[in-house]
Write a protein that holds these residues in place. Sequence first.
Motif, PDB file in Angstrom:
ATOM      1  N   LEU A 115      25.197   4.593  10.515  1.00 27.38           N
ATOM      2  CA  LEU A 115      24.413   5.203  11.808  1.00 27.38           C
ATOM      3  C   LEU A 115      23.474   6.421  10.920  1.00 27.38           C
ATOM      4  O   LEU A 115      22.081   6.593  11.360  1.00 27.38           O
ATOM      5  CB  LEU A 115      25.141   6.071  12.588  1.00 27.38           C
ATOM      6  CG  LEU A 115      24.546   6.680  13.605  1.00 27.38           C
ATOM      7  CD1 LEU A 115      23.703   5.739  14.715  1.00 27.38           C
ATOM      8  CD2 LEU A 115      25.633   7.372  14.557  1.00 27.38           C
ATOM      9  N   LEU A 116      23.809   7.087   9.883  1.00 26.48           N
ATOM     10  CA  LEU A 116      22.874   7.879   9.113  1.00 26.48           C
ATOM     11  C   LEU A 116      21.721   7.125   8.622  1.00 26.48           C
ATOM     12  O   LEU A 116      20.875   7.507   8.390  1.00 26.48           O
ATOM     13  CB  LEU A 116      23.668   8.464   8.029  1.00 26.48           C
ATOM     14  CG  LEU A 116      24.933   9.747   8.397  1.00 26.48           C
ATOM     15  CD1 LEU A 116      25.597  10.000   7.379  1.00 26.48           C
ATOM     16  CD2 LEU A 116      23.971  10.777   9.080  1.00 26.48           C
ATOM     17  N   GLY A 117      21.874   5.866   7.994  1.00 29.10           N
ATOM     18  CA  GLY A 117      20.966   4.907   7.580  1.00 29.10           C
ATOM     19  C   GLY A 117      19.892   4.701   8.538  1.00 29.10           C
ATOM     20  O   GLY A 117      18.853   4.732   8.499  1.00 29.10           O
ATOM     21  N   THR A 118      20.373   4.456   9.875  1.00 33.38           N
ATOM     22  CA  THR A 118      19.473   4.226  10.950  1.00 33.38           C
ATOM     23  C   THR A 118      18.581   5.443  11.145  1.00 33.38           C
ATOM     24  O   THR A 118      17.334   5.265  11.484  1.00 33.38           O
ATOM     25  CB  THR A 118      20.165   4.103  12.370  1.00 33.38           C
ATOM     26  OG1 THR A 118      21.193   3.004  12.131  1.00 33.38           O
ATOM     27  CG2 THR A 118      19.245   3.722  13.374  1.00 33.38           C
ATOM     28  N   ALA A 119      18.962   6.863  11.179  1.00 34.52           N
ATOM     29  CA  ALA A 119      18.342   7.915  11.202  1.00 34.52           C
ATOM     30  C   ALA A 119      17.143   8.248  10.107  1.00 34.52           C
ATOM     31  O   ALA A 119      16.155   8.682  10.341  1.00 34.52           O
ATOM     32  CB  ALA A 119      19.248   9.052  11.634  1.00 34.52           C
ATOM     33  N   LEU A 120      17.667   7.767   8.838  1.00 35.47           N
ATOM     34  CA  LEU A 120      17.043   8.147   7.809  1.00 35.47           C
ATOM     35  C   LEU A 120      16.096   6.971   7.358  1.00 35.47           C
ATOM     36  O   LEU A 120      15.281   7.023   6.429  1.00 35.47           O
ATOM     37  CB  LEU A 120      17.955   8.177   6.578  1.00 35.47           C
ATOM     38  CG  LEU A 120      18.896   9.559   6.552  1.00 35.47           C
ATOM     39  CD1 LEU A 120      19.798   9.639   5.520  1.00 35.47           C
ATOM     40  CD2 LEU A 120      17.770  10.633   6.314  1.00 35.47           C
ATOM     41  N   SER A 121      15.985   5.822   8.270  1.00 32.89           N
ATOM     42  CA  SER A 121      14.846   4.575   7.795  1.00 32.89           C
ATOM     43  C   SER A 121      13.472   5.107   7.581  1.00 32.89           C
ATOM     44  O   SER A 121      13.096   5.753   8.856  1.00 32.89           O
ATOM     45  CB  SER A 121      15.239   3.557   8.643  1.00 32.89           C
ATOM     46  OG  SER A 121      16.604   3.042   8.595  1.00 32.89           O
ATOM     47  N   ALA A 122      12.803   4.447   6.808  1.00 28.46           N
ATOM     48  CA  ALA A 122      11.429   5.059   6.676  1.00 28.46           C
ATOM     49  C   ALA A 122      10.561   3.847   7.145  1.00 28.46           C
ATOM     50  O   ALA A 122       9.319   4.282   7.446  1.00 28.46           O
ATOM     51  CB  ALA A 122      10.981   5.262   5.456  1.00 28.46           C
ATOM     52  N   ASP A 123      10.912   2.956   7.846  1.00 25.28           N
ATOM     53  CA  ASP A 123      10.258   1.677   8.286  1.00 25.28           C
ATOM     54  C   ASP A 123      10.949   1.084   9.119  1.00 25.28           C
ATOM     55  O   ASP A 123      12.206   1.054   9.235  1.00 25.28           O
ATOM     56  CB  ASP A 123       9.609   0.827   7.211  1.00 25.28           C
ATOM     57  CG  ASP A 123      10.939   0.261   6.425  1.00 25.28           C
ATOM     58  OD1 ASP A 123      11.337  -0.643   6.649  1.00 25.28           O
ATOM     59  OD2 ASP A 123      11.150   0.770   5.165  1.00 25.28           O
ATOM     60  N   ILE A 240      27.041  10.227  20.234  1.00 27.84           N
ATOM     61  CA  ILE A 240      26.001  10.089  18.856  1.00 27.84           C
ATOM     62  C   ILE A 240      25.655   8.517  18.956  1.00 27.84           C
ATOM     63  O   ILE A 240      24.585   8.496  18.729  1.00 27.84           O
ATOM     64  CB  ILE A 240      26.961  10.322  17.633  1.00 27.84           C
ATOM     65  CG1 ILE A 240      27.396  12.108  17.598  1.00 27.84           C
ATOM     66  CG2 ILE A 240      25.866  10.050  16.369  1.00 27.84           C
ATOM     67  CD1 ILE A 240      26.038  13.009  18.025  1.00 27.84           C
ATOM     68  N   ILE A 241      26.464   7.659  18.900  1.00 30.93           N
ATOM     69  CA  ILE A 241      26.130   6.196  18.433  1.00 30.93           C
ATOM     70  C   ILE A 241      25.253   5.745  19.609  1.00 30.93           C
ATOM     71  O   ILE A 241      24.238   4.869  19.018  1.00 30.93           O
ATOM     72  CB  ILE A 241      27.441   5.232  18.596  1.00 30.93           C
ATOM     73  CG1 ILE A 241      28.426   5.853  17.283  1.00 30.93           C
ATOM     74  CG2 ILE A 241      27.080   3.953  18.201  1.00 30.93           C
ATOM     75  CD1 ILE A 241      29.972   5.290  17.203  1.00 30.93           C
TER      76      ILE A 241
END
Length: 481
Positions: A115-123, A240-241
């Motif tokens: 989920l943190l990866g979803t928020a941090l995605s750059a593209d 959150i999710i």
Amino acid sequence: MLIAIILLPILIGFLSAVWKGGARKTRWIVLVALQAAETALVIAAAVNGGDYATDIWRITESLTVALRLDGVARLFTVLTACAWLVTLIFAAEYMKHGAHEPRFLTFLFITEGVLLGTALSADFVSMYVFYELTSLCSMPLVLHELTRESVTGAVKYLYYSIGGAFFVLFGIAVLYANTDTLNFAVGGTLTGAHTPLVLLAIFFVIIGFGTKAGLFPMHNWLPSAHPVAPAPASALLSGIITKAGVIGIIRVIYFIAGADTLRGTWVQTAGLILALFTVFMGSMMAYGEKDFKKRLAYSSISQISYVLTGLFILSPEGLEGGLLQVFFHAGAKIGLFLAAGAIIYLTGYRSVEDFRGLGRRMPVTFLALVFLALSLVGIPPFGGFFSKWHIALAALEALPGALAYIAPAVLLVSALLTAGYLFTPIIRGFFPGEGYALGEPIREPRAMIVPLLFLAAVCGLLGFVSGPVTSVMEAIAGGMM
């Protein structure tokens, strides 16, 4: 640093899977300490002020898996890490008598990482990968109890998630053919005019991500999945999710399509109509539901669409109101689900009809419930009031024609319904009526009441001093328009 933010909770999850021996108390202390370290790492990155970016995997010349910490990512990563820490403290007591605790913790932490990866995605491609992993890794949390209802709820959650993912995948394919890059950029990256096919693709992406956020007509998994999951999982699912869908909608509207080019199109109108209908529908269904956790699940459908309403207004103030709603809804709804879990854990009661006198027997839990409910309803000066106030003002100022008045009216009616379905169990708990035998006081474990009081304080005290929070959201919104 960004890779570490994602990897640490995933590694904690694998540690939870293999660490089964020794004292349970020691294991939980270590896990809470590790989550506190993860939270500190996220906050340190968020307040540092840098615009971090890093590539993880270059699939082709134009497709990459990459991370970036911008304003939107800062908000969602801090919320996620803090919510996981608070909920984990509560879970230390709640899961004491439950089965398969290592499995629960494993998927709980891995879900946090992706989920943190979803928020941090750059593209767009990176976000799609992490978004799908979020659905797959959180599904076992719904399945955890392995009852008939939990299996049904988990399967429905998975089917709806897959269906929403297909909508998003279609949109990615069309958008990829009409833009120079799928990287997120303020103002959007689409080139040329928005053709009917491109607008349809954007709408499909909104519906796809809206599935996670409970947007009609893709909402029906929430009342099936949330009530059957353990209370800590329900709290994170709702608070959150589900906001993974909000992240996706923010990215496609403000970082791929561009708010200026969508303003006035049928996509904006359709999005607003769906969001407002979902606000009203969720409130109505919650009002008539007796099972408290299911009532809160229907409430989530309504309250998250407040966020979407703010986003679809496509104005700075509407966006600010939507982001404020993300923040205050997370605190209130996580707290409400944890309170419901405490009631179920200590009494076994799920129906609001059985709450008579519980406010006298569980005073701390019900006092926290009062503050959380006041915020979710939007009673001033509690936190939830400010988000809804900004959304209503934005609708009056920025929407054309009848929508400018319909939107605030729907929000007002929904607030009244929210008061009805949240205040009823509270009143029943504190005022059971004459001649009712209260029974003995119930011991409220410290690990349960401390998170509840903290979340109640967030919703209450931050409402009284809302200026700093509002300023942060205003800055994030200003950087997106």
